[in-house]
Design a protein around this motif. Structure first.
Motif, short mmCIF file in Angstrom:
data_model
loop_
_atom_site.label_atom_id
_atom_site.label_comp_id
_atom_site.label_asym_id
_atom_site.label_seq_id
_atom_site.Cartn_x
_atom_site.Cartn_y
_atom_site.Cartn_z
N VAL A 85 0.82 -1.21 0.00
CA VAL A 85 0.00 0.00 0.00
C VAL A 85 0.86 1.26 0.00
O VAL A 85 2.03 1.23 0.39
N LEU A 86 0.24 2.35 -0.44
CA LEU A 86 0.81 3.69 -0.32
C LEU A 86 -0.05 4.49 0.65
O LEU A 86 -1.27 4.30 0.72
N SER A 87 0.59 5.40 1.38
CA SER A 87 -0.19 6.33 2.19
C SER A 87 -0.66 7.47 1.30
O SER A 87 0.01 7.86 0.34
N SER A 88 -1.83 7.99 1.61
CA SER A 88 -2.35 9.18 0.95
C SER A 88 -2.60 10.22 2.02
O SER A 88 -3.38 10.00 2.94
N PHE A 89 -1.91 11.38 1.93
CA PHE A 89 -2.09 12.38 2.97
C PHE A 89 -3.45 13.05 2.88
O PHE A 89 -3.85 13.78 3.78
N VAL A 90 -4.19 12.78 1.81
CA VAL A 90 -5.57 13.24 1.72
C VAL A 90 -6.47 12.07 2.04
O VAL A 90 -6.44 11.04 1.37
N SER A 91 -7.24 12.21 3.08
CA SER A 91 -8.22 11.19 3.44
C SER A 91 -9.36 11.23 2.42
O SER A 91 -9.67 12.27 1.86
N MET A 92 -9.98 10.10 2.18
CA MET A 92 -11.03 10.01 1.16
C MET A 92 -12.24 9.32 1.77
O MET A 92 -12.38 8.11 1.70
N VAL A 134 0.60 13.34 14.16
CA VAL A 134 1.10 12.70 12.94
C VAL A 134 0.86 13.63 11.76
O VAL A 134 -0.23 14.17 11.58
N PHE A 135 1.90 13.86 11.00
CA PHE A 135 1.84 14.82 9.89
C PHE A 135 0.83 14.37 8.84
O PHE A 135 0.88 13.24 8.34
N SER A 136 -0.12 15.26 8.53
CA SER A 136 -1.13 15.03 7.50
C SER A 136 -1.91 13.73 7.70
O SER A 136 -2.29 13.07 6.73
N GLY A 137 -2.13 13.38 8.95
CA GLY A 137 -2.89 12.17 9.25
C GLY A 137 -2.15 10.89 8.96
O GLY A 137 -2.76 9.81 8.99
N CYS A 138 -0.85 10.99 8.69
CA CYS A 138 -0.08 9.80 8.29
C CYS A 138 1.04 9.47 9.28
O CYS A 138 1.02 8.44 9.92
N GLY A 139 2.06 10.33 9.38
CA GLY A 139 3.20 10.05 10.24
C GLY A 139 3.93 8.78 9.84
O GLY A 139 4.24 7.93 10.67
N VAL A 140 4.26 8.69 8.54
CA VAL A 140 4.84 7.45 8.01
C VAL A 140 6.36 7.50 7.86
O VAL A 140 6.95 6.62 7.24
N MET A 141 7.00 8.51 8.44
CA MET A 141 8.46 8.50 8.49
C MET A 141 8.86 7.73 9.75
O MET A 141 9.53 8.22 10.65
N SER A 142 8.43 6.49 9.76
CA SER A 142 8.51 5.63 10.93
C SER A 142 8.50 4.18 10.46
O SER A 142 7.91 3.87 9.42
N ALA A 145 3.42 2.40 11.25
CA ALA A 145 2.43 3.47 11.37
C ALA A 145 1.03 2.88 11.31
O ALA A 145 0.79 1.93 10.55
N THR A 146 0.14 3.43 12.11
CA THR A 146 -1.27 3.05 12.05
C THR A 146 -2.04 4.18 11.40
O THR A 146 -2.02 5.32 11.88
N LEU A 147 -2.72 3.87 10.31
CA LEU A 147 -3.47 4.85 9.53
C LEU A 147 -4.92 4.41 9.39
O LEU A 147 -5.23 3.21 9.46
N HIS A 148 -5.78 5.38 9.15
CA HIS A 148 -7.15 5.03 8.79
C HIS A 148 -7.15 4.46 7.37
O HIS A 148 -6.35 4.88 6.53
N VAL A 152 -5.19 5.06 2.79
CA VAL A 152 -4.36 3.98 2.27
C VAL A 152 -4.88 3.58 0.89
O VAL A 152 -6.08 3.52 0.65
N VAL A 153 -3.94 3.31 -0.03
CA VAL A 153 -4.28 2.86 -1.38
C VAL A 153 -3.48 1.60 -1.70
O VAL A 153 -2.25 1.60 -1.60
N LYS A 154 -4.18 0.55 -2.08
CA LYS A 154 -3.50 -0.70 -2.45
C LYS A 154 -2.86 -0.56 -3.82
O LYS A 154 -3.42 0.04 -4.73
N ILE A 155 -1.64 -1.12 -3.95
CA ILE A 155 -0.93 -1.07 -5.23
C ILE A 155 -0.45 -2.47 -5.61
O ILE A 155 -0.44 -3.38 -4.79
N ASP A 156 -0.03 -2.59 -6.85
CA ASP A 156 0.51 -3.86 -7.35
C ASP A 156 1.85 -4.14 -6.68
O ASP A 156 2.72 -3.27 -6.60
#
Length: 369
Positions: A85-92, A134-142, A145-148, A152-156
């Protein structure tokens, strides 16, 4: 359950970031825990540490992450453990009027979760038990990380995660500004002000869209050379040019169809507008200071039918656009490898931020072991 994690934390304005151990809680309902493989070092993170973006410390940085899901909260049925997955700093959220009308980058929920998860709480704390934003709802420089799940976006799984991480912000912002916001059309003229990580990706977006002439503007010959590598047909060094707008108007013989401001400056936004021909569109992509202003001749909007607009996150629809960009990478139409100037270990994060601030990187990436 709490997961110990090495993370990059900003604790004091105008002071270097620090690397420390933090605690990350298990995911609650609608959340996932990710083991990060890589995180881009983005100018937005730097803007938080120098006060351009008014986020109060302490805060776990990072919003451009890629990793693997290792735990699921209750009610999560669209992801599974092991998904890349990739983090998306914009929640959807999928429910507000912006999500419903195909503009999830403007999601109402995202505006409420700039330093927390959407419910207003965080899953991160320091070893003393003090909560960390957590920056932009992500805080993934860790490392973890626990995100909503809305962030999160699933990728190949075929795309290397250290390359895929770049799509989560800089690539999406730049390429999307050209393709989604401006809708650059084939055979047209585009001018890009600022050839850092975002500007190079605007150039890529213009190339993908078929622009015939792409003028790159910067004050660094090194960045202008990179701009050529990414598809610019002409370059202008603003430092050695007396009147940038006049020089570009002469070069384009009547003005550009599209112009992009990728620096975060009201003055340069005015220059981008100034190089437009009739019917042209200027897109402000850079994040300027909150007190920065742009001045243009109002009558030119009417008589020239010009457009001045903004582009947030490349007008992205992350669940559609992230995989789309990675398909372009897999078919050699999008440069990701070439964007990475240097990779860093997490312990080298302070150096990564220093390098970003000095402008020597197109993009730095923290790779977790």
């Amino acid at each position: 359950m709490q997961q110990k994690s090495r993370a990059v934390v900003w604790r004091e304005k105008d002071q270097p970031v620090v690397v420390e151990d933090i605690l990350v809680e298990a995911p609650r309902r609608g959340e996932v825990m990710i083991k990060l493989a890589a995180c881009g070092v983005c100018h937005s993170d730097l803007s938080a540490t120098n006060g351009t973006i008014p986020f109060p410390p302490p805060i776990v940085l990072g919003h451009e992450g890629a990793g693997v899901i290792v735990a699921l909260g209750e009610g999560v049925d669209e992801y599974k453990v092991g998904d890349h997955v990739l983090s998306s700093f914009v929640s959807m959220c999928g429910k507000c009027r912006y999500c419903q009308t195909g503009r999830p980058q403007l999601c109402d929920q995202a505006g409420k979760a700039t330093m927390t998860l959407p419910d207003g709480t965080v899953r991160t704390s320091d070893l003393a038990g003090n909560p960390l934003s957590v920056f932009s709802g992500c805080g993934v420089m860790s490392e973890y990380a626990t995100l909503h799940m809305d962030n999160v976006v699933k990728i190949d799984a075929s795309v290397p995660l250290e390359k895929a991480a770049l799509v989560g912000c800089g690539v999406m912002t730049g390429v999307g500004a050209a393709i989604n916001t401006a809708k650059v059309s084939p055979g047209t003229v585009a001018v890009v002000f600022g050839c850092g990580g975002v500007g190079l990706n605007v150039i890529q977006g213009c190339v993908i869209s078929g622009a015939a002439m792409i003028v790159a503007v910067d004050t660094s010959d090194m960045k202008l050379e990179m701009a050529r590598e990414f598809g610019a047909t002409h370059v202008v060094n603003a430092k050695s040019t007396d009147n940038v707008v006049k020089a570009i108007n002469n070069l384009t013989q009547g003005g550009a169809d599209y112009a992009f401001e990728c620096v975060g400056s009201g003055e340069i936004a005015a220059q981008a507008y100034g190089v437009l021909g009739k019917g042209g569109t200027a897109v402000v992509v850079g994040v300027a200071g909150l007190k920065d202003m742009t001045s243009i001749r109002t009558a030119s909007l009417t008589f020239g039918e010009k457009t001045l607009t903004g582009s947030y996150f490349g007008s992205a629809r992350p669940r559609e656009d992230f995989p789309r960009l990675l398909r372009l990478y897999n078919t050699h139409h999008l440069k990701l490898d070439e964007l990475i100037t240097r990779t860093y270990s997490i312990e080298e994060a302070p150096q990564a931020f220093a390098d970003l601030n000095s402008g020597i990187n197109a993009r730095g990436v923290i790779v977790f072991s």
